[in-house]
Scaffold this motif. Structure first.
Motif, PDB file in Angstrom:
ATOM      1  N   VAL A   1     -66.995  -1.525  38.187  1.00 33.33           N
ATOM      2  CA  VAL A   1     -66.645  -2.907  38.499  1.00 33.33           C
ATOM      3  C   VAL A   1     -66.986  -3.311  39.934  1.00 33.33           C
ATOM      4  N   GLY A   2     -67.674  -2.441  40.700  1.00 34.50           N
ATOM      5  CA  GLY A   2     -68.028  -2.764  42.078  1.00 34.50           C
ATOM      6  C   GLY A   2     -67.638  -1.651  43.026  1.00 34.50           C
ATOM      7  N   PHE A   3     -67.271  -2.023  44.273  1.00 40.63           N
ATOM      8  CA  PHE A   3     -66.950  -0.999  45.261  1.00 40.63           C
ATOM      9  C   PHE A   3     -66.116  -1.605  46.386  1.00 40.63           C
ATOM     10  N   PHE A   4     -65.388  -0.724  47.090  1.00 37.10           N
ATOM     11  CA  PHE A   4     -64.631  -1.142  48.274  1.00 37.10           C
ATOM     12  C   PHE A   4     -65.578  -1.721  49.328  1.00 37.10           C
ATOM     13  N   ASP A   5     -65.025  -2.571  50.191  1.00 35.68           N
ATOM     14  CA  ASP A   5     -65.803  -3.154  51.279  1.00 35.68           C
ATOM     15  C   ASP A   5     -64.838  -3.539  52.397  1.00 35.68           C
ATOM     16  N   GLY A   6     -65.384  -3.875  53.556  1.00 37.78           N
ATOM     17  CA  GLY A   6     -64.571  -4.416  54.632  1.00 37.78           C
ATOM     18  C   GLY A   6     -64.121  -3.434  55.687  1.00 37.78           C
ATOM     19  N   GLY A   7     -64.444  -2.152  55.537  1.00 34.20           N
ATOM     20  CA  GLY A   7     -64.009  -1.164  56.512  1.00 34.20           C
ATOM     21  C   GLY A   7     -64.577   0.199  56.199  1.00 34.20           C
ATOM     22  N   PRO A   8     -64.299   1.188  57.040  1.00 34.27           N
ATOM     23  CA  PRO A   8     -64.838   2.533  56.814  1.00 34.27           C
ATOM     24  C   PRO A   8     -64.299   3.152  55.523  1.00 34.27           C
ATOM     25  N   ILE A   9     -65.176   3.885  54.838  1.00 32.27           N
ATOM     26  CA  ILE A   9     -64.862   4.523  53.559  1.00 32.27           C
ATOM     27  C   ILE A   9     -65.074   6.025  53.708  1.00 32.27           C
ATOM     28  N   THR A  10     -64.237   6.804  53.040  1.00 31.07           N
ATOM     29  CA  THR A  10     -64.380   8.254  53.096  1.00 31.07           C
ATOM     30  C   THR A  10     -64.353   8.843  51.694  1.00 31.07           C
ATOM     31  N   ASP A  11     -64.704  10.117  51.589  1.00 31.13           N
ATOM     32  CA  ASP A  11     -64.700  10.805  50.298  1.00 31.13           C
ATOM     33  C   ASP A  11     -63.281  10.977  49.771  1.00 31.13           C
ATOM     34  N   LYS A  12     -63.133  10.794  48.473  1.00 33.14           N
ATOM     35  CA  LYS A  12     -61.871  11.089  47.794  1.00 33.14           C
ATOM     36  C   LYS A  12     -62.055  12.428  47.086  1.00 33.14           C
ATOM     37  N   ASN A  13     -61.493  13.468  47.654  1.00 33.31           N
ATOM     38  CA  ASN A  13     -61.685  14.826  47.143  1.00 33.31           C
ATOM     39  C   ASN A  13     -60.460  15.362  46.416  1.00 33.31           C
ATOM     40  N   PHE A  14     -59.692  14.465  45.845  1.00 32.02           N
ATOM     41  CA  PHE A  14     -58.542  14.860  45.036  1.00 32.02           C
ATOM     42  C   PHE A  14     -58.538  14.015  43.767  1.00 32.02           C
TER      43      PHE A  14
END
Length: 576
Positions: free
Chosen positions: A392-405
């Protein structure tokens, strides 16, 4: 005869297989009673705003009581419901339509989940000069759901109604239904499920010849297996007469990220082991006795994500994304302190194991728009469980990091459960307002092109297919839910016990599985990705996740027609 594609599976393997398909969501105006009378049928127009024009939607309820042997139950549970979609330029009577597609939902899935694919299919067929209908069935157990809070159209009102005992329109929520009040569901298995479909079709379209000529039967996920049992069923108790046989109620079948079969073997993956599904190794009789007595749970649930209390949050999040998608969300902070809700929030919004265990930073520590909250709950780059995801899209507006859980990006750990897509999460608590980049803005000139720590892009335009606004509307504005809060345990255990005499005897006409033409449309990144059964020859929707076959937007990023609805409309024109 064994109609399965695979044999000899253990109960444990089948348990993992069936649970992979887990979920795997209007304003109502006047009611128009049918000629049979107010007490037999109602059809109510549904007024919603959709980008897909030329489609009329209504919710139909038909009184088809359960047998007395099911015992005491709410009066609403003696009615069957479905969402009816038809062309605004087409005939008013279903019998006069060129074709009628009748769809069974997957496990933990309601009729509202079909909203986008239904609209897209009806509209595309109309552009080709055909007036078809799409019926999205709601299973009988959805009679227990209360949509009052969601229908208010306000997040705070909905939260207060479901979790704080506040009234809406003079009504007070009676609470989520416990196992002690679900005795009638102990017998709600595959036999009654397919009979419900048969009796509904017979009530709505009394002419069997017309049903054979115009109806196409199918479903999504577990709905494909239910369709298989429907096709092979005998409904008058006499195998020698075939006008009542399931395959003679349909002129063709369609399967959406599933197969039309009487086996769970074509569906793969699993969910956390803490679901309350009984051990079917004890045998059919023992399982049924446990369901009858209440020793075994009569509806399927788990402490995290998969229970009525937490699934209601999906619709509430949808309300916010419809009401004010770009506004800063306060839903995470407004929710009451609750063990299941807290566990679900941690599971969905922890970047690593340490964050999950400590609960810090929590989801309420981040500034998110309402659209970003819904994206975090359902997008394939956020949700860790493969069967619950859409693109459905993706986060935006700031720094993003890996979700490793619960699994690290780039690992091969349980790909059937977690999928292979890289997961991402906002990186800065108490920082910028994180927004949501809709599917059709991924890859645009202003897209930052977020990447994992190993340099892998989190997503691309070819991997995003579902519109956030349409998904939110399906969750929040439909009179029948997107999800299924009270899924009958017996429906799952029956299918796991398919080789038991009690279930095997339901496959009276195994030839029914192949006597009609079948359209199979698979999600390119869905449950059968990389392991398509031999001889199936499906249409593959590239980049689609399991839910995308229902939720994908009519206009795709590659400029081509949306493949699921396009092929359904073509199949409706001439099944082959």
């Amino acid at each position: 005869m064994d109609t399965s594609r695979s044999r000899g599976r253990t109960a444990k393997t089948l348990r993992s297989t069936v649970l992979a398909v887990l979920l795997t969501s209007g304003a109502i105006t006047v009611t128009a009673p049918d000629a049979r009378g107010d007490s037999a049928r109602t059809e109510t127009p549904v007024a919603v705003t959709s980008a897909v024009a030329g489609v009329i939607e209504s919710v139909v309820r038909v009184k088809i009581p359960l047998p007395a042997s099911f015992g005491a139950r709410p009066a609403a549970c003696d009615w069957l419901s479905y969402l009816r979609y038809r062309s605004s330029d087409g005939p008013q009577a279903s019998a006069d339509a060129d074709r009628i597609l009748v769809a069974q939902p997957g496990i933990l899935e309601g009729a509202g989940a079909f909203d986008s694919v239904a609209r897209n299919t009806v509209a595309r067929a109309a552009r080709q000069g055909r007036h078809i209908e799409f019926w999205a069935l709601d299973r009988r157990s959805n009679c227990l759901e209360d949509r009052t809070g969601i229908a208010s159209g306000d997040q705070h009102t909905a939260v207060d109604y479901y979790y704080r005992g506040e009234q809406v329109g003079g009504r007070t929520f009676a609470g989520f239904v416990g196992n002690d009040r679900l005795g009638w569901m102990a017998k709600l298995g595959i036999e009654q499920t397919v009979r419900d479909q048969y009796e509904l079709l017979a009530a709505e379209l009394p002419d069997q010849g017309l049903r054979k000529q115009k109806v196409l039967c199918g479903g999504h996920s577990l709905g494909g297996v239910i369709t298989g049992y429907f096709a092979a069923a005998d409904f008058d108790g006499d195998p020698g007469t075939t006008s009542d046989a399931g395959y003679n109620q349909c002129g063709g079948y369609f399967a959406l990220d599933t197969t039309v079969s009487t086996t769970l073997g074509d569906l793969s993956g699993s969910v956390p082991d803490d679901t309350n599904l009984p051990d079917v190794g004890v045998g059919y009789g023992a399982v049924q006795a446990g369901l009858d007595s209440g020793v075994l749970p009569r509806s399927l649930s788990a402490p995290v994500l998969l229970n009525p209390e937490t699934m209601t949050l999906l619709a509430i999040a949808g309300v916010g994304a419809v009401q004010d998608p770009g506004g800063e969300a306060d839903l995470p902070a407004y929710l009451p302190a609750d063990t299941d809700i807290e566990a679900t929030n941690r599971f969905l919004f922890s970047k690593d194991t340490a964050t999950f265990l400590t609960g810090s930073p929590a989801v309420k520590d981040f500034r998110l728009t309402n659209a970003a909250v819904l994206g975090a709950l359902l997008d394939d780059n956020s949700v860790p469980l493969a069967f619950l995801r859409s693109s459905v899209g993706f986060f935006d507006g700031g720094p993003i990091t890996d979700k490793n859980f619960p699994a690290a990006n780039g690992s091969s750990q349980q790909p059937g459960l977690f999928g292979v897509e890289y997961k991402a999460i906002p990186a800065q608590p108490h920082g910028p307002l994180y927004t949501w980049r809709n599917y059709d803005r991924v890859g645009a000139a202003d897209d930052p092109g977020y990447r994992s720590a190993d340099g892998t892009p989190f997503t691309s335009a070819g991997k995003e297919v579902t519109d956030m606004g349409e998904l939110a509307r399906s969750l929040a504005r439909q009179p029948l839910d997107f999800t299924e809060q009270y899924f009958p345990t017996k429906l799952v255990t029956d299918l796991e016990l398919a080789t038991s005499p009690q279930v095997k005897q339901l496959v009276v006409h195994p030839e029914g599985l192949t006597v009609n033409p079948t359209l199979t449309v698979l999600a390119g990144d869905g449950l059968l990705a990389g392991r398509i059964p031999a001889g199936l020859h499906p249409v593959v929707a590239d980049g689609y996740q399991h839910l995308d076959v229902l939720t994908a937007a009519a206009v795709q990023n590659n400029g081509r027609p949306e493949p699921v609805s396009t092929n359904l409309a073509q199949f409706a024109g001439k099944p082959k």
